[in-house]
Write a protein that holds these residues in place. Sequence first.
Motif, PDB file in Angstrom:
ATOM      1  N   UNK A 294     -11.346  33.562  -2.953  1.00 52.20           N
ATOM      2  CA  UNK A 294     -10.082  34.207  -2.605  1.00 52.20           C
ATOM      3  C   UNK A 294      -9.324  33.384  -1.563  1.00 52.20           C
ATOM      4  N   UNK A 295     -10.058  32.831  -0.595  1.00 53.58           N
ATOM      5  CA  UNK A 295      -9.447  31.984   0.434  1.00 53.58           C
ATOM      6  C   UNK A 295      -8.784  30.757  -0.209  1.00 53.58           C
ATOM      7  N   UNK A 296      -9.486  30.122  -1.122  1.00 50.99           N
ATOM      8  CA  UNK A 296      -8.962  28.917  -1.781  1.00 50.99           C
ATOM      9  C   UNK A 296      -7.685  29.231  -2.560  1.00 50.99           C
ATOM     10  N   UNK A 301      -1.780  28.853  -3.040  1.00 53.10           N
ATOM     11  CA  UNK A 301      -0.515  29.482  -3.429  1.00 53.10           C
ATOM     12  C   UNK A 301       0.506  29.401  -2.296  1.00 53.10           C
ATOM     13  N   UNK A 302       0.053  29.626  -1.067  1.00 52.72           N
ATOM     14  CA  UNK A 302       0.962  29.569   0.080  1.00 52.72           C
ATOM     15  C   UNK A 302       1.544  28.164   0.268  1.00 52.72           C
ATOM     16  N   UNK A 316      -4.847  20.927  -4.570  1.00 52.78           N
ATOM     17  CA  UNK A 316      -5.972  21.813  -4.846  1.00 52.78           C
ATOM     18  C   UNK A 316      -6.689  22.202  -3.561  1.00 52.78           C
ATOM     19  N   UNK A 317      -7.415  23.323  -3.635  1.00 49.96           N
ATOM     20  CA  UNK A 317      -8.299  23.790  -2.555  1.00 49.96           C
ATOM     21  C   UNK A 317      -9.596  24.230  -3.226  1.00 49.96           C
ATOM     22  N   UNK A 318     -10.707  23.569  -2.913  1.00 48.34           N
ATOM     23  CA  UNK A 318     -11.966  23.833  -3.610  1.00 48.34           C
ATOM     24  C   UNK A 318     -13.148  23.777  -2.639  1.00 48.34           C
ATOM     25  N   UNK A 327     -20.790  25.882   4.564  1.00 45.93           N
ATOM     26  CA  UNK A 327     -20.182  25.573   3.279  1.00 45.93           C
ATOM     27  C   UNK A 327     -18.819  24.952   3.578  1.00 45.93           C
ATOM     28  N   UNK A 328     -18.474  23.854   2.872  1.00 41.87           N
ATOM     29  CA  UNK A 328     -17.264  23.084   3.156  1.00 41.87           C
ATOM     30  C   UNK A 328     -16.219  23.313   2.078  1.00 41.87           C
ATOM     31  N   UNK A 329     -15.006  23.610   2.521  1.00 40.33           N
ATOM     32  CA  UNK A 329     -13.860  23.744   1.627  1.00 40.33           C
ATOM     33  C   UNK A 329     -12.915  22.569   1.898  1.00 40.33           C
ATOM     34  N   UNK A 330     -12.637  21.775   0.872  1.00 41.78           N
ATOM     35  CA  UNK A 330     -11.746  20.613   1.008  1.00 41.78           C
ATOM     36  C   UNK A 330     -10.406  20.899   0.361  1.00 41.78           C
ATOM     37  N   UNK A 331      -9.365  20.274   0.897  1.00 37.92           N
ATOM     38  CA  UNK A 331      -8.001  20.480   0.395  1.00 37.92           C
ATOM     39  C   UNK A 331      -7.345  19.135   0.113  1.00 37.92           C
ATOM     40  N   UNK A 332      -6.395  19.177  -0.782  1.00 38.67           N
ATOM     41  CA  UNK A 332      -5.608  17.985  -1.083  1.00 38.67           C
ATOM     42  C   UNK A 332      -4.160  18.410  -1.329  1.00 38.67           C
ATOM     43  N   UNK A 333      -3.276  18.026  -0.396  1.00 41.97           N
ATOM     44  CA  UNK A 333      -1.862  18.373  -0.501  1.00 41.97           C
ATOM     45  C   UNK A 333      -1.004  17.128  -0.266  1.00 41.97           C
ATOM     46  N   UNK A 334       0.266  17.245  -0.628  1.00 39.07           N
ATOM     47  CA  UNK A 334       1.217  16.149  -0.413  1.00 39.07           C
ATOM     48  C   UNK A 334       2.510  16.716   0.158  1.00 39.07           C
ATOM     49  N   UNK A 335       3.035  16.028   1.164  1.00 35.78           N
ATOM     50  CA  UNK A 335       4.311  16.436   1.751  1.00 35.78           C
ATOM     51  C   UNK A 335       5.368  15.370   1.458  1.00 35.78           C
TER      52      UNK A 335
END
Length: 371
Positions: A294-296, A301-302, A316-318, A327-335
Amino acid sequence: MQDGEENTAESAGFTADMLNDFMAGEDIFLGFSGGTLGVVIGLIVISVIGGIISRRFLFPRIMDLISKSERIDGKTLLAPKSLGWMMGFLIFSEMMSWLQNNSQPVWDTSIADNAIEWSFTFFLLGMLLAAYRLVDYLDAFIVVEGEENAASRRSLASVAESVGHLVVALLAAFVVAGLFGLNLNGLIAGLGITGLALALAARDSVANIFGAISIIIDQPFNVGDWILVDDIEGEVVQIGLRTTLIRSSADTLITIPNSNLVNSPVENFSQRRFRRIQPKFEFEADSDPTSLKDFCDKLLAKVKDDPRAVKDDDSWVKVNAFGPSKVTVSCNFYSVQSSSSQREMTEDLLLLAKEIAKDCSLTFHEPRLRR
């Protein structure tokens, strides 16, 4: 037609007759009569006025007409002083030559010939000096207004100024050698004999010159770009004929030979189309899998709704790693391609992640001693 030519000749003859009558008389100083001396002084005054007008009005007006940049204002621009001297000596030389060929001045011919010769010599020297100074105005013709290819034009102007200064300096050396009667044939022959030695001694300089040409042609970077090369990072300030100046983040100037830039990998940060943001979040190992999922989804979406975000398909957020205690959650975004937008978006993303984690009842991992 013949009547017109006769009238012109009569007018010229009338002017010459008036000058001859005015300049006639006994010599009073160095073979000059009073009238002739007065005429020469008048020519000097006219030459000075002509030089001042050329510098203050004529040249700025020409620059205003042919310049491609609105940054050059012909009404306020002053030409180099050397241009005024150049025009003054040219006017004096030409008027003295006309006076000698079309009238009968009472003067010492050798002094007059020397005055004409030296004034023309100073005209040549002034022209070379003015040309050297006018090279600095090349950007008025290369760097035009507008954003399109502005960086490329600034780089071209930077190299063109260096090349222009070198060309004018070489021409000045040959002209001065000719004025002082040096044997240029012998000099050229000497260069042929020592050419190999000079080529070996100057191979680094030649490599740097070709490096500058390669930079202009290939354009791996331009003036104003932020680059990284051989652990040196900073903004390109100037691309010269031999070296390139880079201003570091510490506001220091770093000089790099162009050959080194051509032969080394160059990372150009200014050519980025976007900026990457890759935060990581660590939660306790006993976190609920549904809450993590749910966090991912909520965080992804935000961020996608943020107007600063780009490349939605590659965002993505996974959950990508588990450990004994976390437990590690990694993100990949572009601005968008803006350092300020990247920093602001990163800050907002971290604060947003903290808020979403609280809503999903997730606890961030706290490293602690375990036995």
